[in-house]
Design a protein around this motif. Sequence first.
Motif, short mmCIF file in Angstrom:
data_model
loop_
_atom_site.label_atom_id
_atom_site.label_comp_id
_atom_site.label_asym_id
_atom_site.label_seq_id
_atom_site.Cartn_x
_atom_site.Cartn_y
_atom_site.Cartn_z
N GLU A 94 -6.33 -2.84 -10.37
CA GLU A 94 -4.93 -3.26 -9.81
C GLU A 94 -3.68 -2.49 -10.26
OE1 GLU A 94 -2.05 -7.19 -9.15
OE2 GLU A 94 -4.06 -7.33 -10.47
N GLU A 95 -3.62 -1.94 -11.43
CA GLU A 95 -2.62 -1.10 -12.08
C GLU A 95 -2.79 0.22 -11.28
OE1 GLU A 95 -1.21 1.10 -16.01
OE2 GLU A 95 -2.78 -0.58 -16.31
N ALA A 96 -3.99 0.72 -11.22
CA ALA A 96 -4.25 2.10 -10.62
C ALA A 96 -3.91 2.00 -9.13
CB ALA A 96 -5.73 2.46 -10.62
N TYR A 97 -4.02 0.87 -8.40
CA TYR A 97 -3.70 0.87 -7.04
C TYR A 97 -2.30 0.86 -6.89
CZ TYR A 97 -3.36 -0.70 -2.27
OH TYR A 97 -3.28 -1.04 -0.91
N ASN A 98 -1.63 0.05 -7.62
CA ASN A 98 0.03 -0.12 -7.64
C ASN A 98 0.70 1.24 -7.90
OD1 ASN A 98 -0.06 -2.66 -7.00
ND2 ASN A 98 0.14 -3.32 -9.14
N LEU A 99 0.10 2.15 -8.67
CA LEU A 99 0.53 3.47 -8.99
C LEU A 99 0.41 4.47 -7.60
CD1 LEU A 99 -1.23 4.50 -12.15
CD2 LEU A 99 1.20 3.88 -11.83
N LEU A 100 -0.37 4.29 -6.62
CA LEU A 100 -0.65 5.14 -5.53
C LEU A 100 0.64 5.00 -4.48
CD1 LEU A 100 -4.20 4.43 -4.53
CD2 LEU A 100 -3.36 6.66 -5.51
N ASP A 101 0.99 6.07 -3.94
CA ASP A 101 1.94 6.24 -2.81
C ASP A 101 1.52 5.76 -1.47
OD1 ASP A 101 4.66 7.66 -1.91
OD2 ASP A 101 3.12 8.12 -0.43
N ALA A 102 2.47 4.99 -1.00
CA ALA A 102 2.09 4.39 0.23
C ALA A 102 1.22 5.28 1.58
CB ALA A 102 3.30 3.77 1.18
N SER A 103 1.79 6.28 1.43
CA SER A 103 0.85 7.29 2.24
C SER A 103 -0.67 7.51 2.05
CB SER A 103 1.52 8.69 2.15
OG SER A 103 1.25 9.28 0.87
N VAL A 104 -1.02 7.23 0.77
CA VAL A 104 -2.49 7.15 0.57
C VAL A 104 -3.01 5.66 0.88
CG1 VAL A 104 -4.36 7.22 -1.54
CG2 VAL A 104 -2.16 8.87 -1.25
N LYS A 105 -2.25 4.66 0.33
CA LYS A 105 -2.91 3.41 0.60
C LYS A 105 -3.03 3.08 2.07
CE LYS A 105 -0.23 1.39 -3.29
NZ LYS A 105 0.81 0.32 -3.74
N ASN A 106 -2.17 3.63 3.01
CA ASN A 106 -2.13 3.54 4.36
C ASN A 106 -2.68 4.49 5.33
OD1 ASN A 106 -1.14 0.67 4.10
ND2 ASN A 106 1.02 1.84 3.74
N GLY A 107 -3.21 5.54 4.49
CA GLY A 107 -3.74 6.61 5.46
C GLY A 107 -5.16 6.66 5.50
N ARG A 108 -5.76 7.91 5.66
CA ARG A 108 -7.30 8.02 6.08
C ARG A 108 -7.86 7.37 4.97
NH1 ARG A 108 -9.18 14.03 4.94
NH2 ARG A 108 -8.07 14.62 2.92
N MET A 109 -7.60 7.14 3.76
CA MET A 109 -8.26 6.54 2.86
C MET A 109 -8.22 4.97 2.67
SD MET A 109 -9.82 9.37 1.96
CE MET A 109 -10.92 9.03 0.55
N LYS A 110 -7.22 4.33 3.57
CA LYS A 110 -7.01 2.86 3.56
C LYS A 110 -8.36 2.19 3.32
CE LYS A 110 -4.33 -0.87 5.45
NZ LYS A 110 -5.49 -1.66 5.01
N SER A 111 -9.28 2.13 4.26
CA SER A 111 -10.38 1.12 3.98
C SER A 111 -11.17 1.36 2.82
CB SER A 111 -11.35 1.30 5.55
OG SER A 111 -10.59 0.95 6.44
N TYR A 112 -11.29 2.86 2.46
CA TYR A 112 -11.98 3.12 1.44
C TYR A 112 -11.47 2.52 0.19
CZ TYR A 112 -14.81 6.55 -1.48
OH TYR A 112 -15.73 7.13 -2.42
N LEU A 113 -10.18 2.43 0.00
CA LEU A 113 -9.50 1.97 -1.38
C LEU A 113 -9.67 0.33 -0.98
CD1 LEU A 113 -6.04 4.17 -1.34
CD2 LEU A 113 -7.77 3.56 -3.23
N ASP A 114 -9.38 -0.18 0.18
CA ASP A 114 -9.42 -1.47 0.29
C ASP A 114 -10.98 -2.15 -0.25
OD1 ASP A 114 -7.00 -1.68 1.45
OD2 ASP A 114 -7.60 -2.01 3.43
N ASN A 115 -11.84 -1.19 0.16
CA ASN A 115 -13.41 -1.72 -0.18
C ASN A 115 -13.26 -1.54 -1.68
OD1 ASN A 115 -16.18 -2.50 0.58
ND2 ASN A 115 -16.64 -0.38 0.02
N ALA A 116 -12.76 -0.62 -2.17
CA ALA A 116 -12.93 -0.28 -3.76
C ALA A 116 -12.19 -1.64 -4.33
CB ALA A 116 -12.13 0.89 -4.17
N MET A 117 -10.97 -1.98 -3.95
CA MET A 117 -10.46 -3.13 -4.62
C MET A 117 -11.17 -4.26 -4.57
SD MET A 117 -7.88 -1.65 -5.96
CE MET A 117 -6.97 -3.19 -6.62
#
Length: 384
Positions: A207-230
């Motif tokens: 959670e701490e790491a996710y909050n560090l990320l820029d919105a461009s990464v959270k909502n870009g091409r890696m979005k579903s990848y990150l969502d799955n990781a979380m």
Amino acid sequence: MERKYLRLACLAVAAICCSHVFGQTAKGLLKLSGTMNNMNDTIVVMVADAQNADSNTQPRKETVKTTDGRFETTIALSGVSTVALYNIKNGEATGRIVICGVPGEECLLSGDWQGECSFSGSPFYKEYNTMTDTTAPMQQENNRLMKECDERMAAGEDETTVMDYYNQRAGEIQERIANAQMNYIRQHPKSDVCAILFYELPAENAEEAYNLLDASVKNGRMKSYLDNAMQQANNELMRREAAKALEVGNMAPDFTLQDINGNPLKLSDLRGKYVILDFWGSWCTWCMKGMPKMKKYYKKYKDKMEILGIDCNESEKMWKDAVKQNRLPWKHVYNPQGEGSILMLYAVDGFPTKMVVDPEGRIARLIVGEDPSFYPYLDALFKE
């Protein structure tokens, strides 16, 4: 059991689409090549397609012939996917590397097949190589520790003693690795490459790491990848919480699953004799190695105990085929993947895992791995 410290980290698959094209690699394709030490004649590439991430569909398999110690192939991907490469000799894998496959990118591998490799090619993989350099010395330290432990067990030392030795030393190494990875995310919040780290970070850091990320990464091409990781990190935290209830003497959590004939089978229906819950899968090497002795002991004590095989992480067809082909005579149920999995309920963290439940439904013993002490325990339990 595939012990934790011997497993190569498998990146989870995410269903996403790539909107970028890098170099000469077409959208939807991953160009993959490598010049590796001790390269055999054949490389097998296994692709867990992004579009099948939430199903029991088996990975796609591609066989690639090598030339002069080099391989090259182009793989069609539906999205960011797990790509595993196996170095094959006489039908057996002598090494494996697992990468995050990103459509539109070019990945060039070099190094060796024990996981110590370098990445180049398109900017994404060049940056990934830079990121891995930050933890390389610590990874090498951990690899040396793993090798030492393997050698000690090969020499006949008690596995529990060796695992305790490893865990005492590995924890500090893993903490340093996690700190380095968190620092990389802090310094590169706009980098898509950071998403790969979310399958390596401790769950409590996600959670701490996710909050560090820029919105461009959270909502870009890696979005579903990150969502799955979380989601995986959240599941791990829930698994740890569930594990607290699985102490010897506590009631084993009740559940109902489909048996091999398609009928519901409830754990509590088996009260009155000892029940061995065996979490397994035909894909699990150590699970299958243990089946002959399991069959021997089932025949020996079937009047005093029941075995309930709980198949996990494979298709229903593969489960049924494995039961039939291996002539496994005890009761079997199938655990579908997804929400509400019994793996979460029982905090299963490796395969095989066995739990002995007494006639009143209380937990008598938990055995993780193909532990040889399990069978003397049964002999003592049934006073043979």
